[in-house]
Design a protein around this motif. Structure first.
Motif, PDB file in Angstrom:
ATOM      1  N   LEU A  39       0.660   9.292  -7.385  1.00  8.78           N
ATOM      2  CA  LEU A  39       1.851   9.661  -8.130  1.00  8.78           C
ATOM      3  C   LEU A  39       2.444   8.498  -8.917  1.00  8.78           C
ATOM      4  CD1 LEU A  39       3.558  11.875  -5.388  1.00  8.78           C
ATOM      5  CD2 LEU A  39       2.588  12.685  -7.553  1.00  8.78           C
ATOM      6  N   ASN A  40       1.744   7.359  -8.894  1.00 12.62           N
ATOM      7  CA  ASN A  40       2.192   6.142  -9.587  1.00 12.62           C
ATOM      8  C   ASN A  40       3.583   5.695  -9.139  1.00 12.62           C
ATOM      9  OD1 ASN A  40      -0.152   5.846 -11.271  1.00 12.62           O
ATOM     10  ND2 ASN A  40       0.626   7.548 -12.537  1.00 12.62           N
ATOM     11  N   GLN A  41       3.844   5.866  -7.849  1.00 19.20           N
ATOM     12  CA  GLN A  41       5.131   5.462  -7.299  1.00 19.20           C
ATOM     13  C   GLN A  41       5.059   4.145  -6.541  1.00 19.20           C
ATOM     14  OE1 GLN A  41       6.351   8.772  -4.864  1.00 19.20           O
ATOM     15  NE2 GLN A  41       6.824  10.089  -6.613  1.00 19.20           N
ATOM     16  N   ALA A  42       3.861   3.552  -6.450  1.00 20.36           N
ATOM     17  CA  ALA A  42       3.704   2.354  -5.641  1.00 20.36           C
ATOM     18  C   ALA A  42       2.442   1.607  -6.049  1.00 20.36           C
ATOM     19  CB  ALA A  42       3.629   2.733  -4.163  1.00 20.36           C
ATOM     20  N   GLN A  43       2.310   0.382  -5.516  1.00 24.69           N
ATOM     21  CA  GLN A  43       1.117  -0.433  -5.683  1.00 24.69           C
ATOM     22  C   GLN A  43       0.733  -1.012  -4.326  1.00 24.69           C
ATOM     23  OE1 GLN A  43       3.253  -2.715  -9.026  1.00 24.69           O
ATOM     24  NE2 GLN A  43       1.098  -2.994  -9.555  1.00 24.69           N
ATOM     25  N   LEU A  44      -0.524  -1.461  -4.240  1.00 29.01           N
ATOM     26  CA  LEU A  44      -0.962  -2.166  -3.039  1.00 29.01           C
ATOM     27  C   LEU A  44      -0.960  -3.665  -3.301  1.00 29.01           C
ATOM     28  CD1 LEU A  44      -4.019  -0.060  -1.788  1.00 29.01           C
ATOM     29  CD2 LEU A  44      -1.698  -0.054  -0.871  1.00 29.01           C
ATOM     30  N   ASN A  45      -0.570  -4.436  -2.279  1.00 26.39           N
ATOM     31  CA  ASN A  45      -0.689  -5.881  -2.424  1.00 26.39           C
ATOM     32  C   ASN A  45      -2.029  -6.343  -1.882  1.00 26.39           C
ATOM     33  OD1 ASN A  45      -0.308  -5.867   0.400  1.00 26.39           O
ATOM     34  ND2 ASN A  45       0.694  -7.867   0.334  1.00 26.39           N
ATOM     35  N   ASP A  46      -2.260  -7.641  -1.861  1.00 21.86           N
ATOM     36  CA  ASP A  46      -3.580  -8.155  -1.483  1.00 21.86           C
ATOM     37  C   ASP A  46      -3.913  -7.964  -0.010  1.00 21.86           C
ATOM     38  OD1 ASP A  46      -1.604  -9.946  -0.755  1.00 21.86           O
ATOM     39  OD2 ASP A  46      -2.767 -11.737  -1.213  1.00 21.86           O
ATOM     40  N   THR A  47      -2.920  -7.612   0.819  1.00 25.36           N
ATOM     41  CA  THR A  47      -3.207  -7.368   2.239  1.00 25.36           C
ATOM     42  C   THR A  47      -3.204  -5.879   2.579  1.00 25.36           C
ATOM     43  OG1 THR A  47      -0.868  -7.536   2.916  1.00 25.36           O
ATOM     44  CG2 THR A  47      -2.153  -9.585   2.850  1.00 25.36           C
ATOM     45  N   GLY A  48      -3.020  -5.025   1.561  1.00 21.96           N
ATOM     46  CA  GLY A  48      -3.088  -3.585   1.778  1.00 21.96           C
ATOM     47  C   GLY A  48      -1.761  -2.907   2.029  1.00 21.96           C
ATOM     48  N   ALA A  49      -0.647  -3.657   1.985  1.00 25.61           N
ATOM     49  CA  ALA A  49       0.670  -3.051   2.172  1.00 25.61           C
ATOM     50  C   ALA A  49       1.080  -2.300   0.907  1.00 25.61           C
ATOM     51  CB  ALA A  49       1.707  -4.112   2.500  1.00 25.61           C
ATOM     52  N   LEU A  50       1.878  -1.241   1.076  1.00 22.82           N
ATOM     53  CA  LEU A  50       2.367  -0.451  -0.047  1.00 22.82           C
ATOM     54  C   LEU A  50       3.653  -1.096  -0.563  1.00 22.82           C
ATOM     55  CD1 LEU A  50       1.473   2.235  -1.442  1.00 22.82           C
ATOM     56  CD2 LEU A  50       3.305   3.347  -0.144  1.00 22.82           C
ATOM     57  N   VAL A  51       3.710  -1.355  -1.861  1.00 22.67           N
ATOM     58  CA  VAL A  51       4.855  -2.035  -2.476  1.00 22.67           C
ATOM     59  C   VAL A  51       5.544  -1.064  -3.429  1.00 22.67           C
ATOM     60  CG1 VAL A  51       5.603  -4.013  -3.861  1.00 22.67           C
ATOM     61  CG2 VAL A  51       3.651  -4.241  -2.302  1.00 22.67           C
ATOM     62  N   VAL A  52       6.859  -0.861  -3.225  1.00 20.85           N
ATOM     63  CA  VAL A  52       7.614   0.086  -4.045  1.00 20.85           C
ATOM     64  C   VAL A  52       8.880  -0.574  -4.588  1.00 20.85           C
ATOM     65  CG1 VAL A  52       6.797   2.095  -2.758  1.00 20.85           C
ATOM     66  CG2 VAL A  52       8.937   0.992  -2.088  1.00 20.85           C
ATOM     67  N   ASN A  53       9.385   0.033  -5.638  1.00 19.12           N
ATOM     68  CA  ASN A  53      10.679  -0.360  -6.202  1.00 19.12           C
ATOM     69  C   ASN A  53      11.636   0.807  -5.969  1.00 19.12           C
ATOM     70  OD1 ASN A  53      12.913  -0.785  -7.992  1.00 19.12           O
ATOM     71  ND2 ASN A  53      11.655  -2.180  -9.207  1.00 19.12           N
ATOM     72  N   THR A  54      12.736   0.561  -5.266  1.00 16.32           N
ATOM     73  CA  THR A  54      13.660   1.655  -4.920  1.00 16.32           C
ATOM     74  C   THR A  54      14.612   1.998  -6.057  1.00 16.32           C
ATOM     75  OG1 THR A  54      15.265   0.155  -3.872  1.00 16.32           O
ATOM     76  CG2 THR A  54      13.531   1.089  -2.472  1.00 16.32           C
ATOM     77  N   ILE A 190      21.459  12.896   1.854  1.00 20.58           N
ATOM     78  CA  ILE A 190      21.378  11.687   1.038  1.00 20.58           C
ATOM     79  C   ILE A 190      20.837  12.072  -0.328  1.00 20.58           C
ATOM     80  CG2 ILE A 190      20.335   9.402   0.789  1.00 20.58           C
ATOM     81  CD1 ILE A 190      20.037   9.380   3.866  1.00 20.58           C
ATOM     82  N   GLY A 191      21.539  11.682  -1.366  1.00 19.94           N
ATOM     83  CA  GLY A 191      21.095  11.992  -2.723  1.00 19.94           C
ATOM     84  C   GLY A 191      21.408  10.854  -3.674  1.00 19.94           C
ATOM     85  N   GLY A 192      20.635  10.767  -4.764  1.00 19.58           N
ATOM     86  CA  GLY A 192      20.918   9.821  -5.828  1.00 19.58           C
ATOM     87  C   GLY A 192      20.514   8.394  -5.560  1.00 19.58           C
ATOM     88  N   THR A 193      20.037   8.077  -4.365  1.00 19.76           N
ATOM     89  CA  THR A 193      19.587   6.731  -4.030  1.00 19.76           C
ATOM     90  C   THR A 193      18.260   6.810  -3.279  1.00 19.76           C
ATOM     91  OG1 THR A 193      20.030   4.746  -2.711  1.00 19.76           O
ATOM     92  CG2 THR A 193      21.068   6.792  -1.964  1.00 19.76           C
ATOM     93  N   ALA A 194      17.335   5.944  -3.682  1.00 20.52           N
ATOM     94  CA  ALA A 194      16.027   5.907  -3.029  1.00 20.52           C
ATOM     95  C   ALA A 194      15.941   4.791  -2.001  1.00 20.52           C
ATOM     96  CB  ALA A 194      14.926   5.731  -4.076  1.00 20.52           C
ATOM     97  N   GLU A 317      14.018 -11.677  -8.276  1.00 22.89           N
ATOM     98  CA  GLU A 317      14.067 -11.026  -9.583  1.00 22.89           C
ATOM     99  C   GLU A 317      14.674  -9.630  -9.509  1.00 22.89           C
ATOM    100  OE1 GLU A 317      10.855  -9.330 -12.837  1.00 22.89           O
ATOM    101  OE2 GLU A 317      10.391 -11.209 -11.808  1.00 22.89           O
ATOM    102  N   ILE A 318      14.314  -8.868  -8.481  1.00 18.74           N
ATOM    103  CA  ILE A 318      14.869  -7.515  -8.327  1.00 18.74           C
ATOM    104  C   ILE A 318      16.115  -7.562  -7.450  1.00 18.74           C
ATOM    105  CG2 ILE A 318      14.423  -5.184  -7.472  1.00 18.74           C
ATOM    106  CD1 ILE A 318      11.471  -5.611  -8.098  1.00 18.74           C
ATOM    107  N   THR A 319      16.015  -8.259  -6.323  1.00 20.25           N
ATOM    108  CA  THR A 319      17.129  -8.362  -5.387  1.00 20.25           C
ATOM    109  C   THR A 319      16.829  -9.458  -4.375  1.00 20.25           C
ATOM    110  OG1 THR A 319      18.428  -7.194  -3.696  1.00 20.25           O
ATOM    111  CG2 THR A 319      16.122  -6.603  -3.884  1.00 20.25           C
TER     112      THR A 319
END
Length: 532
Positions: A39-54, A190-194, A317-319
Motif C-alpha cells: 500500500l506504499n505506507q511504509a519502507q523496510l530498513n537494512d535490518t528488516g524493521a518496518l519504517v513509517v511516517n505518522t 480515535i480519529g484524525g491522527t495516525a 528532521e521529522i521529530t
C-alpha cells in the motif's frame, strides 16, 4: 480475509461496523508488513524493521483527548486540562460518523488483552484502518493464544481511524483530531491522527481509572525489572528520563518498560511490548533496544542515511520523538508472563537540566510521596520553539496526562505500599552536572547504571549518608565505580555561589508547584520538600 490465524472473522454488527470492503482479522506480522509495503505506507530498513511516517502528528495531542462526562465519570474523574469532558451526545454522533466512514474501507481487526496474568486480564478488540497500526497493536498489547480466540469476548474496544476527521463546529472537538474515552460503553474512539501512541495511552488511561477505582490496584507509569534473586525494582520517570534504557539491564529480567499495576500480590505489566525512544540510539549505549529493531518491529518518524536504507538515529528532521515498538520477547531476558514480586527498590528518574540535583539520593517514605506528587523533570533548550534555557516540568505521579482520578488517590496508595513492603526509594538525576545545560555536562549513563547497580546489590547499605542542605534528600558519601566528587553536585560547579542560587531557584519552583496540594490536606507533606 488474508492470512488470518483462524478462519472465523468476528461479527462486528454489534458495533454497527459492517464493512463492504475486506476485513482482515488477526493477521500475522509478516502479512501486515507485506500489506503496508504493497500500500506504499511504509519502507523496510537494512535490518528488516518496518519504517513509517505518522504524518502531521508525531506525538500525543493532550488537548484533544476527551472523556465522556456521564453518571459514571461526573463525580469520579478529576476534570482538568488533561481530563477534558465531552457530552455523551457528541460521542454518539462521532461514533455513528466514524463507523459509517469505515463501511467502504479495508479494516484490520485484532483481539488482544492488557494486564499480564489471568486475574486482572482485560480483553481488548482493536479496529484500525491501516495494517501498520494493527502491527503496533500486535507488538504492544498482550497476544492471546490461538485457542483463546475461539470464544473471545472483548471488554473494551478501540476504533482508530486516522482517515476520519471531526468537524469541530458540530462535534464539539477542538480540532479535526480527537481521542475520546467512553467508560460507560467501554469504547475508545480515535480519529484524525495516525500516531499509534494514542491507542497505547488510551488503554493506559482506562486502567488508571478502573484498577484503583474498582480493584484497589495501584496503576503506575513506570518500568520494572527483577534480579535473579527475585528482587523487583521500579523506575518512574517522564519521557526522556531513562525508564526504558535503565530497565533494559542484561543482568536482570525485564518485566516491562512503561506501564504496570501493583496489587497486594505482585507487580504486573499492562503491555506485551516496548515503545522505546530512538533519538540518538546506538548499539554501544542501548544494545538491547538497538538489537530489537529487526523484522516485526515498527519504527516511527525516522529518516534514512542519504542513499541508503540505514536509519539515521541522530536525525530530528521529522521529530525528536522518534519511536520503535516491538514485542517484549525481543528483549532476550524478558519475563513471561510479565509478572514480578513486590518491589524492594523504587527509582524516581529526573533529567535535571539545571544541574543542581544529586545524581543519586535516598528518600524517606514522606519525601517519596512529595516527589511522586511533584513529578519533576526539565526540558532543555532547543527541544521546543522559544526555549532558550532549561524549563522545569512538573507532571504529577510522573504521568499527569493519563490519570483520570485525583493525583492524591495514587500518591496515598503508593505511600501505603512503600510502608507495608518496606521499600527503599531513590531520586536519580539522569540530567546535568557541573552546571546547567549549555555549561555543564550530561551525567554519564555508565555512572547512572553503576549507582543503580550499587543499590540493587545492597552496596550502599553500609555507606554514610548526609542531607542536601536545600532539597534535604540524603546523599551517599561514596558509591562503587562512581567518582566521589560527582555525588554532591555543588562539588562539580566551579562557582559554588552560582550553584546555591540555581538550587534555591529550583527549590522555589518545587514549592510553588506544591501549593495546589495544600488545598486537599497535604500542607504537612510540604515540610518534606526543599527549603529556600
Amino acid at each position: 480475509m488474508t492470512n488470518s490465524i483462524i478462519c472465523n472473522i468476528p461479527d462486528l454488527s454489534y458495533l454497527n461496523i459492517e464493512s463492504e470492503s475486506e476485513i482482515h482479522y488477526q493477521l500475522s506480522p509478516e502479512s501486515l508488513i507485506q500489506q503496508s509495503l504493497e500500500l506504499n505506507q511504509a519502507q523496510l530498513n537494512d535490518t528488516g524493521a518496518l519504517v513509517v511516517n505518522t504524518g502531521r502528528f508525531t506525538g500525543r495531542s493532550p488537548k484533544d483527548k476527551f472523556i465522556v462526562n456521564d453518571m459514571l465519570t461526573n463525580a469520579s474523574v478529576h476534570w482538568n486540562d488533561f481530563n477534558i469532558p465531552i457530552e455523551a451526545k457528541y460521542f454518539d454522533s462521532l461514533y455513528t460518523k466514524i463507523t459509517k466512514h469505515l463501511k467502504d474501507k479495508q479494516i484490520w481487526v485484532r483481539d488482544a488483552s492488557v494486564c499480564a496474568g489471568q486475574k486482572n486480564k482485560v480483553n481488548v478488540r482493536v479496529i484500525n484502518d491501516t495494517p501498520w497500526a494493527n502491527l503496533f497493536c500486535f507488538n504492544m498489547f498482550i497476544r492471546p493464544k490461538e485457542e483463546e480466540l475461539t470464544d473471545f469476548k472483548p471488554e473494551w474496544t478501540i476504533i482508530q481511524a486516522p482517515s476520519f476527521k471531526a468537524d469541530p463546529e458540530t462535534d464539539d472537538t477542538r480540532s479535526e483530531n480527537f481521542s475520546i474515552i467512553n467508560f460507560s460503553k467501554k469504547i475508545i474512539l480515535i480519529g484524525g491522527t495516525a500516531y499509534t501512541g494514542e491507542m497505547k495511552k488510551g488503554m493506559f488511561t482506562v486502567l488508571n481509572f478502573t484498577l484503583p477505582f474498582e480493584k484497589k490496584i495501584l496503576s503506575m507509569h513506570c518500568s520494572a525489572n527483577m534480579g535473579e534473586d527475585g528482587t523487583t525494582a521500579l523506575f518512574f520517570g517522564l519521557s526522556g528520563t531513562g525508564k526504558t534504557t535503565l530497565s533494559a539491564d542484561p543482568d536482570r529480567k525485564l518485566i516491562g518498560d512503561d506501564e504496570h499495576g501493583w496489587s497486594d500480590e505482585n507487580i504486573f505489566n499492562f503491555e506485551g511490548g516496548c515503545y522505546a525512544k530512538c533519538i540518538d540510539l546506538s548499539k554501544e549505549k542501548e544494545p538491547q533496544i538497538f538489537n530489537a529493531i529487526r523484522s516485526g518491529a515498527l519504527v516511527e518518524n525516522t529518516v534514512f542515511v542519504k542513499d541508503s536504507d540505514e536509519i539515521n538515529f541522530a536525525s530530528k528532521e521529522i521529530t525528536e520523538n522518534t519511536r520503535v515498538s516491538y514485542p517484549l520477547d525481543y528483549i532476550s531476558n524478558a519475563i513471561e508472563p510479565s509478572i514480578g514480586n513486590n518491589p524492594k527498590n523504587i527509582f524516581f528518574l529526573t533529567c535535571d537540566a539545571y544541574g543542581v540535583l544529586p545524581p543519586i539520593s535516598r528518600l524517606s517514605a514522606r519525601q517519596a510521596m512529595y516527589h511522586f506528587l511533584s513529578g519533576y523533570t526539565a526540558k532543555i533548550a532547543g527541544t521546543e520553539a522559544g526555549i532558550t534555557e532549561p524549563v522545569s516540568t512538573f507532571s504529577t505521579c510522573f504521568g499527569a496526562p493519563f490519570l483520570p482520578l485525583h493525583p492524591v488517590t495514587y500518591a496515598e496508595m503508593l505511600g501505603e505500599k512503600i510502608e507495608k513492603n518496606k521499600v527503599k526509594v531513590w531520586l536519580i538525576n539522569t540530567g546535568w552536572t557541573g552546571g546547567a545545560y549549555g555549561t555543564g555536562e550530561r551525567i554519564k549513563l555508565t555512572y547512572t547504571r553503576s549507582m543503580i547497580k550499587a543499590v540493587l546489590e545492597n552496596k550502599l547499605d553500609n555507606i554514610n549518608f548526609y542531607p542536601h542542605p536545600i532539597f534535604k534528600t540524603e546523599i551517599p558519601e561514596a558509591c562503587p565505580e562512581v567518582p566521589a566528587i560527582l555525588l554532591n553536585p555543588i562539588n562539580t560547579w566551579k562557582d559554588k555561589v552560582a550553584y546555591t542560587e540555581k538550587a534555591q531557584s529550583l527549590a522555589a519552583k518545587f514549592i510553588a508547584n506544591f501549593v495546589k496540594y495544600q488545598s486537599v490536606g497535604y500542607d504537612d507533606l510540604s515540610k518534606d520538600g526543599p527549603v529556600v
